[in-house]
Design an enzyme around this catalytic site. Structure first.
Site, PDB file in Angstrom:
ATOM      1  N   LYS B  38       0.851  -1.196   0.000  1.00 13.21           N
ATOM      2  CA  LYS B  38       0.000   0.000   0.000  1.00 13.21           C
ATOM      3  C   LYS B  38       0.884   1.242   0.000  1.00 13.21           C
ATOM      4  CE  LYS B  38      -4.006   1.891   2.529  1.00 13.21           C
ATOM      5  NZ  LYS B  38      -4.833   1.769   3.757  1.00 13.21           N
ATOM      6  N   SER B 113      -9.661   1.603   2.910  1.00  9.46           N
ATOM      7  CA  SER B 113      -8.849   2.372   1.987  1.00  9.46           C
ATOM      8  C   SER B 113      -7.783   1.558   1.263  1.00  9.46           C
ATOM      9  CB  SER B 113      -8.162   3.503   2.762  1.00  9.46           C
ATOM     10  OG  SER B 113      -7.274   2.967   3.723  1.00  9.46           O
ATOM     11  N   SER B 137      -9.734  -0.622   7.141  1.00  6.36           N
ATOM     12  CA  SER B 137      -9.198  -0.435   5.781  1.00  6.36           C
ATOM     13  C   SER B 137      -8.541  -1.656   5.156  1.00  6.36           C
ATOM     14  CB  SER B 137      -8.201   0.732   5.769  1.00  6.36           C
ATOM     15  OG  SER B 137      -8.895   1.954   5.853  1.00  6.36           O
TER      16      SER B 137
END
Ligand SMILES: [Zn+2]
Lengths: 470, 432
Positions: B38, B113, B137
């Site tokens: 990420k 996210s 997330s």
């Protein structure tokens, strides 16, 4: 009009590394931004780790100043924007500081002691430093040096119990000496002690003066601000509660633009650091002999006056210097060091550590033996200090005495000189015979002049008296 | 050392912000395995943007702790994945690099996210990926994309190098196509790090084995409360029935503090974010401001133009929640509510080994549908309690609703990753 002063003193701790990262704090001779890492630059993703040594140093101060260390304290974020603050928050302590209360016994106006109470001591990180460059409207710019960013500080806050700039200066001297004795602070580092002061005249609003970057500036800043406030009261002008900046170069305080100071710091506990539970460490921390204890020991051990002892212990280096030379002749070393040497050093802005111990010791020995007069000895001391200042190898006092012929003139050798001075100053002799006070001093002075200070004034007076009796 | 992994697959779902076409890898338990990371995890030499314009061009000079572990385990780091800007979202649509599409249905968002990481795994581009979980997330996109995602215990994985959104709640964790891969990646990144003051010093994770018989699993009524899509509830209920079929004891229970959880989560996370994001001023990294202005104007300009709408909203709300006169009403109250959530978990875990329920109250949403921030915030209701309390939680696929993936969430006690991974493995294998 009663003056009320409270102080907030920021002191850099002389740990090897910064408060939350491994960067060295000794950047004095290095270029800008050479003692930095991702943590003290506040790069995204970095986390602080508390320097245990800094906590121990802060606790040492808390213990020495008789503070209470709560079982639980915590770091908090103080949020504001400024180019010297790389994270846009300063890690400090807010409502749960490291230490509470405490006091310092300060020398009072009457020579006795006055206890000044402390509110708290907390830890925080220093921001970076801004360097302003250029000139003109378009040419001005500012550079940022993050070497200082993250250097550990303690903030010591006093109760508003000081009543004059002089007292504040003495308080700071005492505090500074204590911090030096504790070995947690380097007085020679620029900006290592910075002071904010809260000043009010009883019955009127209080004004905060920030930015007093040298502890020597404190007395001047306070004196200016008190004079300003008293003047306003006399003119019936209103004193407003505000923050003012001290302008060191001009010796004045100026109002900080209110907009700049209207901060809401949005304090909240620092989520990246666990709370500090360090009260149990305090017992284990050894304290060295502190200024008060050393003063009392000096009086006891060397038989010197309380006042001399206080002066001599008021600075760690001075106290250490004194102990090096005092052993054989404390009764001479104490007044000479506290009254004469210290004055000569202050005049030259010279640290005591630069005084050559063998030379100074030998000089005191000459004084003790009576081989030179006090006047000559001061001359010799000045010569030696000047030679050190100029980077020369200083001469030994014996060499100087021989070279300049400063040996004290004694007995018979000065009787002739006295006799000729008396012959040349018949008017003064007549005055003296008529009982006019002061005439004898004039005559002694004339003899001193003729011997270039090598004769002992007491002895001269005695010879004059003897000769005039005949 | 020095082997190279060629990664030139197409990226039809916009899972990546940065792709490393030639990724070096070494020896170790992840040798030669492509792993996506990420884009809020710092990677030395690889641009790290947090999905934000304000960090465009920022190349970290250091590796996050987890990246050091990935490299020494031999993994090939093949790219940085798309995400909601600074992790602030539940759809990956607030990224400055465009939305990511859900491989299970490209007309829908992958959740967020960590939507890029989930899509990279679900589409088969990579075997596993790192995400971060502040309020769900990791688990949300795992649930929406039909894969496995674990949020470890707070402190179990070092946050050093994770670009902070809400420090007191976020954790880095693994996403993978199955529980074994998820556990493998977890075992590589878990461990003590002296550079993270909140890091826990615990023994290494135990070897994974399927184990669920005899476990007492609590099912709070609130997990199936108002707002949970009945089709999702039905799928998850049948998943819980399967847990019982595998020998677990299902115990009905209650978690009253759930009613405060969302508010506590959003007030806390926005407050922390408002402080964490203060540093983006363009002085030291990222997009440089126009410094012909005064510093004050330059800061305002760069922050106004560099942050997206959702980020600016959360900074403003967080600043407000911390401001003098309101802090007691918001931030302090949120901390009290957070303590109630912790207390509820502590009480429940006296009698049960773990809790089970849906990961998300709904299935993946069509792209562009969540223009109303409040309804987006409400979707986090089932995931935020684990972040507030710092306990571990895993989302494991348990079937479909409306032909879209549904995740079963297992929430464990502090430090019980081994236990919930074992239960998830048993569930996964029992489902086959
Ligand atoms: Zn540093």
């Amino acid at each position: 009009m009663t003056v009320i002063i409270g102080l907030e003193i920021h002191c850099q701790l002389n740990t090897k590394t910064k408060l939350f990262c491994g960067c060295s704090t000794d950047y004095r001779d290095d270029g800008p931004n050479t003692h930095v890492c991702p943590i003290c630059l506040g790069l995204p993703g970095t986390l602080p780790v508390t320097n245990k040594q800094a906590v121990l140093y802060a606790l040492k101060v808390a213990k020495a100043l008789h503070c209470k260390v709560p079982a639980f304290s915590e770091f908090a974020r103080k949020n504001y924007f400024y180019p010297d603050l790389p994270k846009a928050f300063q890690i400090t302590q807010y409502d749960k500081p490291l230490a509470l209360g405490g006091y310092i016994d300060n020398e009072a106006e009457n020579g006795g002691e006055k206890r000044v109470e402390l509110t708290r001591i907390h830890m925080e990180e220093d921001p970076g430093r801004l360097v302003h460059k250029g000139s003109g409207d378009r040419g001005r710019y500012t550079l940022v040096d993050y070497n200082r960013s993250g250097v550990p500080l303690i903030e010591i806050v006093t109760e508003p119990q000081l009543s004059s700039p002089k007292e504040a200066r003495r308080f700071l001297n005492k505090l500074r000496a204590t911090l030096e004795y504790l070995g947690i602070y380097d007085s020679e580092r620029e900006g290592s002690l910075r002071v904010d002061a809260n000043i009010s005249i009883k019955g009127y609003e209080r004004v905060e003066v920030k930015n007093i970057t040298s502890y020597k500036g404190v007395e001047k800043a306070l004196t200016f601000e008190i004079t300003r406030q008293k003047g306003m009261i006399r003119r019936n002008a209103q004193i407003v509660r505000e923050t003012r900046h001290y302008q060191e170069a001009r010796g004045v305080t100026t109002s900080a633009r209110s907009k700049e100071m209207e901060h809401d710091y949005r304090y909240f506990p620092e989520p990246d650091l666990a709370p500090l539970e360090v009260s149990s460490w305090v017992d284990e921390i050894p304290l060295p002999e502190l200024p008060d204890a050393r003063r009392d020991r000096f009086v006891q051990q060397y038989g010197i006056s309380q006042n001399h002892a206080r002066t001599l212990t008021g600075d760690l280096k001075l106290a250490e210097f004194f102990e090096e030379i005092a052993s054989d002749m404390p009764e001479i070393a104490a007044p000479w060091t506290a009254d004469i040497l210290l004055g000569e050093l202050n005049y030259r802005d010279m640290p005591v550590t630069k005084v050559p111990v063998p030379h100074y010791g030998a000089l005191l020995l000459e004084v003790k033996k009576g081989s030179v007069t006090d006047t000559s000895a001061v001359e010799i001391l000045r010569l030696i200090l000047n030679q050190v200042m100029e980077g020369q190898q200083p001469e030994m006092p014996g060499e100087i005495i021989a070279r300049l012929g400063l040996s004290k003139e004694k007995g018979d050798s000065i009787v002739d000189t006295v006799a000729s001075v008396l012959r040349e100053n018949e008017a003064a002799v007549a005055d003296h015979r008529a009982g006019k006070a002061g005439a004898i001093n004039f005559l002694v002075g004339q003899v001193m002049k003729a011997t270039r200070g090598r004769a002992d004034p007491k002895e001269i007076a005695k010879i004059i008296a003897d000769l005039l009796k005949e | 050392m020095g082997s190279r992994y060629s990664f030139d697959n197409p990226d039809p779902h916009n899972a990546f912000i940065t792709i490393c076409r030639e990724a070096e890898y070494g020896e170790g338990p992840l040798s030669g395995i492509p792993v996506a990371v990420k884009d809020n995890i710092s990677t030395a030499g690889i641009e790290t943007t947090c999905g934000s314009n304000i960090l465009k061009g920022y190349i970290p000079p250091y590796d996050a702790h987890v990246i050091t572990h990935l490299r020494s385990a031999g993994a090939a780091i093949v790219g940085k994945t798309n995400m909601d800007e600074f992790g602030m979202g539940t759809t990956t649509e607030s990224s400055a690099f465009g939305p990511t599409l859900n491989p299970a249905d490209p007309t829908r968002a992958p959740g967020g996210s960590s939507g890029g990481s989930a899509a990279a795994v679900a589409s088969g581009m990579v075997q596993m990926a790192l995400g971060t979980d502040t309020g769900g997330s990791i688990r949300c996109p795992a649930s929406f994309c039909g894969i496995v995602g674990l949020k470890p215990t707070y402190g179990r994985v070092s946050r050093y190098g994770l670009i902070a959104y809400a420090n007191s709640m976020e954790q880095i964790g693994p996403l993978a196509g199955n529980v074994r891969d998820c556990a493998l990646l977890y075992s590589v990144i878990a461990g003590y790090d002296p550079r993270d003051g909140t890091s826990l010093d615990l023994p290494a994770p135990a070897p994974l084995k399927a184990e669920i018989a005899g476990k007492r699993i609590g099912v709070p009524a609130e997990f199936f409360g108002e707002g949970v899509d009945p089709a999702v509830a039905k799928t998850v209920q049948s998943g819980i029935d399967r847990l019982e079929g595998l020998g677990a004891e299902i115990i009905s229970c209650s978690m009253p503090s759930m009613q405060y959880a969302l508010a506590a989560y959003y007030v806390t996370s926005m407050s922390e974010a408002s402080s964490n994001l203060g540093r983006y001023d363009g002085v030291r990294y990222g997009t440089a401001p126009d410094f012909v202005r005064s510093w004050h104007d330059a800061y305002s300009h760069i922050r106004k133009s560099g942050f997206g709408e959702e980020v600016r909203r959360r900074i403003l709300l967080g600043s407000f929640a911390l401001s003098a006169g309101y802090q007691g009403k918001y931030y302090a109250k949120a901390q009290a509510a957070r303590q109630m959530v912790r207390n509820d978990f502590a009480r429940l875990f006296e009698t049960v080994d773990m809790l089970a329920g849906p990961t998300m109250p709904c299935v993946a949403l069509p792209l562009g549908e969540t223009s109303d921030p409040l309804s987006m915030y409400l979707a986090d209701i089932l995931t935020v309690p684990a972040n507030l309390a710092g306990v571990p939680a895993i989302s494991v696929p348990c079937g479909t609703a409306h032909n879209l993936p549904v995740g079963l969430q297992l929430i464990g006690k502090h430090r019980s990753e081994d236990e919930i991974l074992s239960a998830a493995l048993a569930f996964e294998e029992g489902s086959v």
